[in-house]
Design a protein around this motif. Structure first.
Motif, PDB file in Angstrom:
ATOM      1  N   LEU A  45      43.835  51.333  46.784  1.00  9.41           N
ATOM      2  CA  LEU A  45      42.510  50.747  46.943  1.00  9.41           C
ATOM      3  C   LEU A  45      41.952  51.068  48.324  1.00  9.41           C
ATOM      4  CD1 LEU A  45      40.336  48.848  45.719  1.00  9.41           C
ATOM      5  CD2 LEU A  45      41.562  46.957  46.810  1.00  9.41           C
ATOM      6  N   PHE A  48      36.544  47.426  48.336  1.00  9.94           N
ATOM      7  CA  PHE A  48      36.204  46.560  47.225  1.00  9.94           C
ATOM      8  C   PHE A  48      34.926  45.804  47.590  1.00  9.94           C
ATOM      9  CE2 PHE A  48      36.481  43.131  44.353  1.00  9.94           C
ATOM     10  CZ  PHE A  48      36.629  41.940  45.034  1.00  9.94           C
ATOM     11  N   TYR A  50      32.435  42.536  46.160  1.00 10.63           N
ATOM     12  CA  TYR A  50      32.301  41.458  45.175  1.00 10.63           C
ATOM     13  C   TYR A  50      30.860  40.988  45.024  1.00 10.63           C
ATOM     14  CZ  TYR A  50      32.844  38.741  49.469  1.00 10.63           C
ATOM     15  OH  TYR A  50      32.709  38.259  50.751  1.00 10.63           O
ATOM     16  N   PRO A  96      33.749  38.878  37.863  1.00 10.13           N
ATOM     17  CA  PRO A  96      34.025  38.397  39.214  1.00 10.13           C
ATOM     18  C   PRO A  96      35.437  37.957  39.586  1.00 10.13           C
ATOM     19  CG  PRO A  96      32.413  36.977  38.160  1.00 10.13           C
ATOM     20  CD  PRO A  96      32.749  38.078  37.187  1.00 10.13           C
ATOM     21  N   ILE A  98      39.492  39.021  40.113  1.00  8.40           N
ATOM     22  CA  ILE A  98      40.395  40.161  40.197  1.00  8.40           C
ATOM     23  C   ILE A  98      41.225  40.275  38.924  1.00  8.40           C
ATOM     24  CG2 ILE A  98      42.414  41.074  41.404  1.00  8.40           C
ATOM     25  CD1 ILE A  98      39.834  41.489  42.885  1.00  8.40           C
ATOM     26  N   SER A  99      41.519  39.177  38.298  1.00  7.75           N
ATOM     27  CA  SER A  99      42.369  39.196  37.105  1.00  7.75           C
ATOM     28  C   SER A  99      41.661  39.800  35.903  1.00  7.75           C
ATOM     29  CB  SER A  99      42.838  37.779  36.768  1.00  7.75           C
ATOM     30  OG  SER A  99      41.713  36.924  36.588  1.00  7.75           O
ATOM     31  N   TYR A 100      40.361  39.967  35.997  1.00  7.57           N
ATOM     32  CA  TYR A 100      39.653  40.531  34.855  1.00  7.57           C
ATOM     33  C   TYR A 100      39.847  42.041  34.784  1.00  7.57           C
ATOM     34  CZ  TYR A 100      37.132  36.146  34.097  1.00  7.57           C
ATOM     35  OH  TYR A 100      36.797  34.854  33.833  1.00  7.57           O
ATOM     36  N   GLU A 101      39.716  42.564  33.572  1.00  5.66           N
ATOM     37  CA  GLU A 101      39.874  43.975  33.308  1.00  5.66           C
ATOM     38  C   GLU A 101      38.939  44.804  34.175  1.00  5.66           C
ATOM     39  OE1 GLU A 101      39.141  44.816  29.256  1.00  5.66           O
ATOM     40  OE2 GLU A 101      39.043  46.986  29.537  1.00  5.66           O
ATOM     41  N   GLN A 102      39.485  45.876  34.735  1.00 10.85           N
ATOM     42  CA  GLN A 102      38.669  46.822  35.488  1.00 10.85           C
ATOM     43  C   GLN A 102      38.328  47.997  34.591  1.00 10.85           C
ATOM     44  OE1 GLN A 102      40.041  47.908  39.418  1.00 10.85           O
ATOM     45  NE2 GLN A 102      41.062  45.938  39.668  1.00 10.85           N
ATOM     46  N   PHE A 104      37.125  51.837  34.589  1.00  6.40           N
ATOM     47  CA  PHE A 104      37.136  52.956  35.517  1.00  6.40           C
ATOM     48  C   PHE A 104      36.163  54.053  35.091  1.00  6.40           C
ATOM     49  CE2 PHE A 104      40.610  52.424  38.547  1.00  6.40           C
ATOM     50  CZ  PHE A 104      41.262  51.319  38.021  1.00  6.40           C
TER      51      PHE A 104
ATOM     52  N   TYR B  36      47.817  49.305  32.873  1.00  9.66           N
ATOM     53  CA  TYR B  36      46.798  50.289  32.547  1.00  9.66           C
ATOM     54  C   TYR B  36      47.470  51.579  32.071  1.00  9.66           C
ATOM     55  CZ  TYR B  36      43.151  47.504  34.810  1.00  9.66           C
ATOM     56  OH  TYR B  36      42.264  46.518  35.123  1.00  9.66           O
ATOM     57  N   PHE B  46      42.527  49.747  30.627  1.00 13.03           N
ATOM     58  CA  PHE B  46      43.241  48.481  30.482  1.00 13.03           C
ATOM     59  C   PHE B  46      44.035  48.459  29.172  1.00 13.03           C
ATOM     60  CE2 PHE B  46      43.693  43.907  30.972  1.00 13.03           C
ATOM     61  CZ  PHE B  46      43.737  43.429  29.669  1.00 13.03           C
ATOM     62  N   GLN B  49      47.240  42.174  29.763  1.00 18.14           N
ATOM     63  CA  GLN B  49      47.397  41.358  30.952  1.00 18.14           C
ATOM     64  C   GLN B  49      48.087  40.052  30.608  1.00 18.14           C
ATOM     65  OE1 GLN B  49      44.010  39.043  32.894  1.00 18.14           O
ATOM     66  NE2 GLN B  49      44.259  40.711  34.351  1.00 18.14           N
ATOM     67  N   ALA B  92      45.588  38.968  42.494  1.00 15.06           N
ATOM     68  CA  ALA B  92      45.264  37.548  42.576  1.00 15.06           C
ATOM     69  C   ALA B  92      44.002  37.249  41.796  1.00 15.06           C
ATOM     70  CB  ALA B  92      45.092  37.148  44.034  1.00 15.06           C
ATOM     71  N   ASN B  94      41.584  35.481  42.860  1.00 18.13           N
ATOM     72  CA  ASN B  94      40.430  35.239  43.718  1.00 18.13           C
ATOM     73  C   ASN B  94      39.751  36.561  44.021  1.00 18.13           C
ATOM     74  OD1 ASN B  94      41.900  36.504  45.787  1.00 18.13           O
ATOM     75  ND2 ASN B  94      42.881  34.587  46.293  1.00 18.13           N
TER      76      ASN B  94
END
Lengths: 113, 112
Positions: A45, A48, A50, A96, A98-102, A104, B36, B46, B49, B92, B94
């Motif tokens: 990374l 980033f 947000y 919003p 981080i745990s959500y799917e990214q 690409f 992934y 993805f 998870q 994380a 957050n």
């Protein structure tokens, strides 16, 4: 269908040039990311964001800066390109947390000569 | 920062079940584990998870033991098209982007 697009698939620049890599997403995602990918090192990374005008440094921010003036667009800037910045650059976006799917983009292969 | 470790490569045959393990000894309480898949010349995609125990979707299963220091991605009955690099991601919940860590990736080769 979520779409993340990057301005170029391939780019060749000379040492010392200023380089802009553009990324656009059409899903109204708050989070956007820039990674670089090198053989044997996986994805690392760089920066980033947000929110518009907000940014956080990632693991390897040195030599890079970013700009996010609009929610859908996240730019990576190499102020003075060097040969060790030759790499594949990947942009991603997500909701919003981080745990959500990214999601690409296809990547930009940058060669600095 | 939760560093992850995965095998560099694995070989399998069509129709077999493949299990890829990721080690993340320093995982934090609010970290999620995400996998992934990446094909050549494409960005990662993805797969699955989880936070703890077991998660299953139409593509894979994810097993996470109680101590959460490792996780195992299970691909049932692989085909040639599952040949790809698989990344384990620990992050994380957050907005601290610098909490994201990708493993080095496991290159899975499925043979006929």
């Amino acid at each position: 269908d979520v779409k993340v697009t990057q301005s170029s698939r391939y780019l060749v620049k000379r040492t010392g040039e200023k380089v802009f890599l553009e990324c656009v997403q059409d899903m109204d995602h708050e989070n956007m990311f820039w990674y670089r990918q090198d053989p044997g090192l996986g994805l690392r990374l760089i920066y980033f964001s947000y929110d518009v005008k907000m940014k956080e440094k990632g693991d390897i921010p040195e030599g890079y800066s970013v700009s996010r003036e609009k929610k859908e667009r996240f730019s990576l800037i190499l102020e003075s390109a060097s040969t060790n910045q030759t790499s594949m650059y990947l942009c991603a976006s997500s909701l919003p947390k981080i745990s959500y799917e990214q999601y690409f983009g296809p990547g930009t292969r940058l060669t600095v000569t | 920062l939760a560093k992850t470790t995965q095998p560099i490569s694995m070989d399998s045959y069509e129709g077999q079940e493949v299990n890829i393990t990721c080690s993340h000894n320093n995982i934090a309480t609010n970290d999620y584990i995400t996998w992934y898949q990446q094909f050549p010349s494409q960005g990662p995609r993805f797969i699955i998870q989880g936070y703890k125990t077991k998660v299953t979707n139409e593509v894979a299963s994810l097993f996470i033991p109680a101590d959460r220091k490792s996780s195992t991605l299970s691909l049932p009955r692989v085909s040639l098209s599952d040949t790809a690099v698989y990344y384990c991601l620990v992050g994380a919940s957050n907005n601290a982007g610098n909490m994201l860590t990708f493993g080095g990736g496991t290159r899975l080769m499925v043979k006929p």
